[in-house]
Design an enzyme around this catalytic site. Structure first.
Site, PDB file in Angstrom:
ATOM      1  N   THR A   1       0.844  -1.189   0.000  1.00 34.24           N
ATOM      2  CA  THR A   1       0.000   0.000   0.000  1.00 34.24           C
ATOM      3  C   THR A   1       0.881   1.241   0.000  1.00 34.24           C
ATOM      4  OG1 THR A   1      -0.111   0.094   2.417  1.00 34.24           O
ATOM      5  CG2 THR A   1      -1.769  -1.249   1.296  1.00 34.24           C
TER       6      THR A   1
ATOM      7  N   GLU B   1      -5.779  -4.154  -1.440  1.00 35.96           N
ATOM      8  CA  GLU B   1      -6.183  -5.323  -0.654  1.00 35.96           C
ATOM      9  C   GLU B   1      -7.275  -6.155  -1.316  1.00 35.96           C
ATOM     10  OE1 GLU B   1      -4.950  -2.151   2.439  1.00 35.96           O
ATOM     11  OE2 GLU B   1      -5.783  -2.231   0.403  1.00 35.96           O
TER      12      GLU B   1
ATOM     13  N   LYS C   1     -16.707  16.344   9.908  1.00 34.28           N
ATOM     14  CA  LYS C   1     -17.657  16.072  10.989  1.00 34.28           C
ATOM     15  C   LYS C   1     -18.016  17.399  11.643  1.00 34.28           C
ATOM     16  CE  LYS C   1     -15.488  11.581  11.429  1.00 34.28           C
ATOM     17  NZ  LYS C   1     -14.515  10.763  12.150  1.00 34.28           N
TER      18      LYS C   1
END
Length: 554
Positions: free
Chosen positions: A183, A328, A438
Site C-alpha cells: 500500500t 487489498e 464532521k
C-alpha cells in the site's frame, strides 16, 4: 459426498500461460519503449518468460523468493509478471514514484533478492541502495534507454536471458504466493498485500465477466494504470487468460503521448486513474485527436467527477466504466454497469447517477456496510456505514503481521470507505473515514462537494478538507484549481452560489482558496494530508459562505 471433478490447480502456469502461448500466441503485445514501439506477441512474451525463469534460477532464485521490479509498463515487465510466479517465486512490484526511504523500507521488509530495474529509472534506484538495511539485491537492468553509463556491475537483461536455458514450470499449489504489492502508506508504514495463484486466476476470470470489466479476445487493451499499482488492476493476467492484445505505454503518460498512441494503435479498452482522463479530455478539446477506437475506458483509484463522465460520453462518444477497489482487493471490488432493473426508458439523470456510483459488487465479492458497533446498516440508499468486503481475492492480513488487527476484524476487510448501498445493491461512497468533515455532529461528504465543484465549467480540480472549528468541531474548506482561461475571473463567491441550490446550507464550505494544483499521491489520488498540513486552520482571506446563525437554522 464430494463432487467427481478433476482437482485442477488454479495457477498462472496452468490456467493463464497455456492460453496465452497456445490459443493466442499470435495476438499482439506492443510496448512504447522510449521513442520506439516494440512489437511482440503473447507467444514471444511467454517464450522469453521461460528464459527469464531460467536466468533467475541460475541466480539461485527458488520457491518463495521475492523478485522485485522497478519499472514502467513494458514487455519486459510483462515477462517478469509471467515468469516469477510461474517458477514459484513471488513477483514484488515496487512503486517507482515513492521516496527513496519508502522504497528502501519496502525492499527490506519484503526481503527482495533480485530487482529488475528499467535503465531510465536507474538513477532513482541508486538513490535507494544506500538506504537499504539488508544485503543489496542483485540488479538486472532492463535496457529501455541506450545510455548504460550508470549500469556499473549490474547484469544486463537481454544478454542474461539470452544465455539462459528455458525453465520448465514446476507444479505449484494454487495457494502459493504469486505476487505482492505494498500500500502507499499514507497513514503509516506501507503494508504488504500478498496475492496467491488462486486469487489471481479467480480475479482474472471476474475481470472477463460482462458485469466485471467485460474483457474479451476481441479487445486491444491500453494499460495506462501502472504495473506497480495493484498488478495493473489485474489486466495483464486477465488479458493473457482471455487472449486480448496488450498496448503498454512506457514511461511517457502525458496526454499528447497517450492520445498519439491511441490514434496509432487503436485500442478498444483503456484503464487509468481520473487524472489521466482529465488530461486527455483537455488535450482533446484543443487538438481533436481521433479516439474513436475506444469502446470503453475503465476509471478507478478515486471517484469519477460526474462532469468528466458526461464530457467523455457527450464529447468523445466514449463511455466511462467506474470501478472501485484497492490494493487489498486485488483490486476489483465493484463496477458501475447500469442496473437492469432500471429498464431502458429511465430518467437520464437517474442513469447517470448509477454510472457515477461505485456500482455493484462483482461476482465473488461479498459486501456489507457496518456501523461503528460492527452491525450492518440498512441498504436503503441513505444509511451510511463503512464498506467491508470478503471473498477469494480479498486480503486476510498484511505480510509480516502476526495479528490481522481491526482492519480484518470479524473475517471482513474494513476498507475505510464510508458509503450507502441502495435496494439494487449499488454503492455510493460518501468519503473516506479520515476525510469526512464532521460538523456539529453531522457528516459532510468531501467527495460529493468535490464532484459538484468540478462540474463547474471554470474548475479544473477541487479538493475539500476539514479544518478545525471552535463551535462546530470541523468545517469544510474548498481548495480549487481554476481552468487556465478562468484564473483571473473565477471568484469564491461564484462557487458558493453555484453550490447553494445543490446542497444543504450547512454543507456549504466556510472558505474557498485557489491553488495551482491539487497534490497527488504516487498513484494519482488527491493527497489531502498535504493540503491539511498547508491549511491547518481556515485561512483568514477565505470567504465565509454562511453566518453561524444561518448555519444553525439550516
Amino acid at each position: 459426498m464430494h463432487g467427481l471433478m478433476m482437482d485442477f490447480p488454479l495457477t498462472i502456469p496452468r490456467m493463464v500461460l497455456p492460453r496465452a502461448e497456445g490459443l493466442f500466441a499470435a495476438r499482439p503485445v506492443d510496448s512504447q519503449v522510449g521513442e520506439r514501439l516494440h512489437r511482440s506477441t503473447w507467444g514471444a512474451v511467454a517464450d522469453r518468460a521461460r528464459r527469464l525463469g531460467g536466468a533467475l534460477a541460475e541466480l539461485g532464485i527458488g520457491p518463495g523468493d521475492r523478485v522485485a521490479t522497478f519499472a514502467w509498463n513494458s514487455y519486459r515487465h510483462l515477462e517478469a509478471y509471467l515468469a516469477v510466479p510461474s517458477m514459484g517465486a513471488v513477483l514484488h512490484t515496487l512503486n517507482v514514484r515513492l521516496f527513496p526511504d519508502q522504497v528502501a523500507y519496502i525492499v527490506a521488509h519484503a526481503q527482495d533478492r533480485v530487482v529488475l530495474v528499467d535503465r531510465s529509472l536507474l538513477t532513482a534506484w541508486r538513490a535507494v541502495e544506500p538506504r537499504l538495511t539488508i544485503e543489496h539485491p542483485t540488479v538486472i537492468v532492463m535496457e529501455d534507454d541506450p545510455d548504460g553509463s550508470l549500469d556499473g556491475g549490474a547484469l544486463a537483461y537481454e544478454p542474461t536471458i539470452g544465455a539462459a536455458e528455458p525453465l520448465a514450470w514446476p507444479e505449484l499449489d494454487e495457494r502459493t504466493a504469486a505476487a505482492m504489492c505494498y500500500t502507499s502508506g499514507t497513514t503509516g508504514d506501507p503494508k504488504g498485500v500478498v496475492y496467491s495463484h488462486r486469487s489471481t486466476v479467480l480475479h482474472s476470470l471476474a475481470v472477463g465477466l460482462a458485469d466485471g470489466l467485460g474483457l474479451s479476445a476481441s479487445d486491444r487493451v491500453l494499460v495506462v494504470v501502472p504495473m506497480f499499482h495493484a498488478n495493473a488492476w489485474g489486466l495483464p493476467y486477465a488479458a493473457a487468460l482471455v487472449g486480448a492484445s496488450l498496448i503498454l505505454p512506457g514511461r511517457d503518460l502525458s496526454p499528447a503521448a497517450l492520445c498519439g498512441l491511441i490514434e496509432r494503435e487503436r485500442p478498444t479498452f483503456a484503464a487509468g486513474v481520473p487524472t489521466i482522463w482529465l488530461g486527455i479530455l483537455e488535450h482533446y478539446r484543443i487538438h481533436r485527436p481521433d479516439l474513436s477506437s475506444l469502446r470503453t475506458t475503465v476509471v478507478g483509484g478515486s471517484a469519477v467527477a460526474p462532469a468528466l463522465m458526461a464530457a467523455f460520453e457527450d464529447e468523445l462518444g466514449v463511455p466511462i466504466l467506474h470501478a472501485w477497489g484497492m490494493t487489498e482487493t486485488s483490486p476489483i471490488g465493484s463496477t458501475a454497469h447500469l442496473p437492469a432493473e432500471l429498464g431502458r426508458n429511465s430518467d437520464p439523470l437517474v442513469r447517470r447517477s448509477y454510472l457515477c456510483s461505485q456500482g455493484r459488487a462483482v461476482s465473488g465479492v461479498e459486501m456489507e456496510l457496518l456501523d461503528g458497533a460492527g452491525q450492518p446498516v440498512p441498504h436503503d440508499g441513505e444509511a451510511m456505514g463503512e464498506i467491508c468486503v470478503r471473498g477469494p481475492w480479498i486480503a486476510s492480513q498484511y505480510y509480516g503481521d502476526d495479528q490481522p488487527g481491526e482492519k480484518f476484524a470479524g473475517g471482513w476487510l474494513h476498507t475505510g470507505d464510508v458509503a450507502t448501498i441502495d435496494l439494487y445493491g449499488y454503492v455510493r461512497i460518501t468519503d473516506r473515514t479520515k476525510d469526512l468533515v464532521k460538523s456539529g455532529g453531522e457528516w459532510i461528504s468531501s467527495v460529493e462537494l468535490e464532484g459538484l465543484l468540478m462540474s463547474h465549467p471554470d474548475v479544473l480540480e477541487a479538493a475539500v478538507i476539514a479544518v478545525p472549528d471552535q463551535r462546530w468541531t470541523e468545517r469544510p474548506l474548498a481548495c480549487v484549481v481554476p481552468r487556465p482561461h478562468a484564473q483571473d475571473r473565477l471568484r469564491a463567491e461564484d462557487l458558493i452560489e453555484y453550490l447553494r441550490p445543490q446542497v444543504a446550507r450547512w454543507w456549504l464550505p466556510d472558505g474557498v482558496v485557489f491553488i495551482d494544483a491539487v497534490p497527488k499521491t504516487s498513484v494519482g489520488k488527491f493527497d489531502k494530508k498535504v493540503l491539511r498540513a498547508r491549511f491547518p486552520a481556515m485561512p483568514a482571506g477565505a470567504r465565509s459562505s454562511v453566518s453561524p446563525q444561518q448555519r444553525a437554522q439550516g
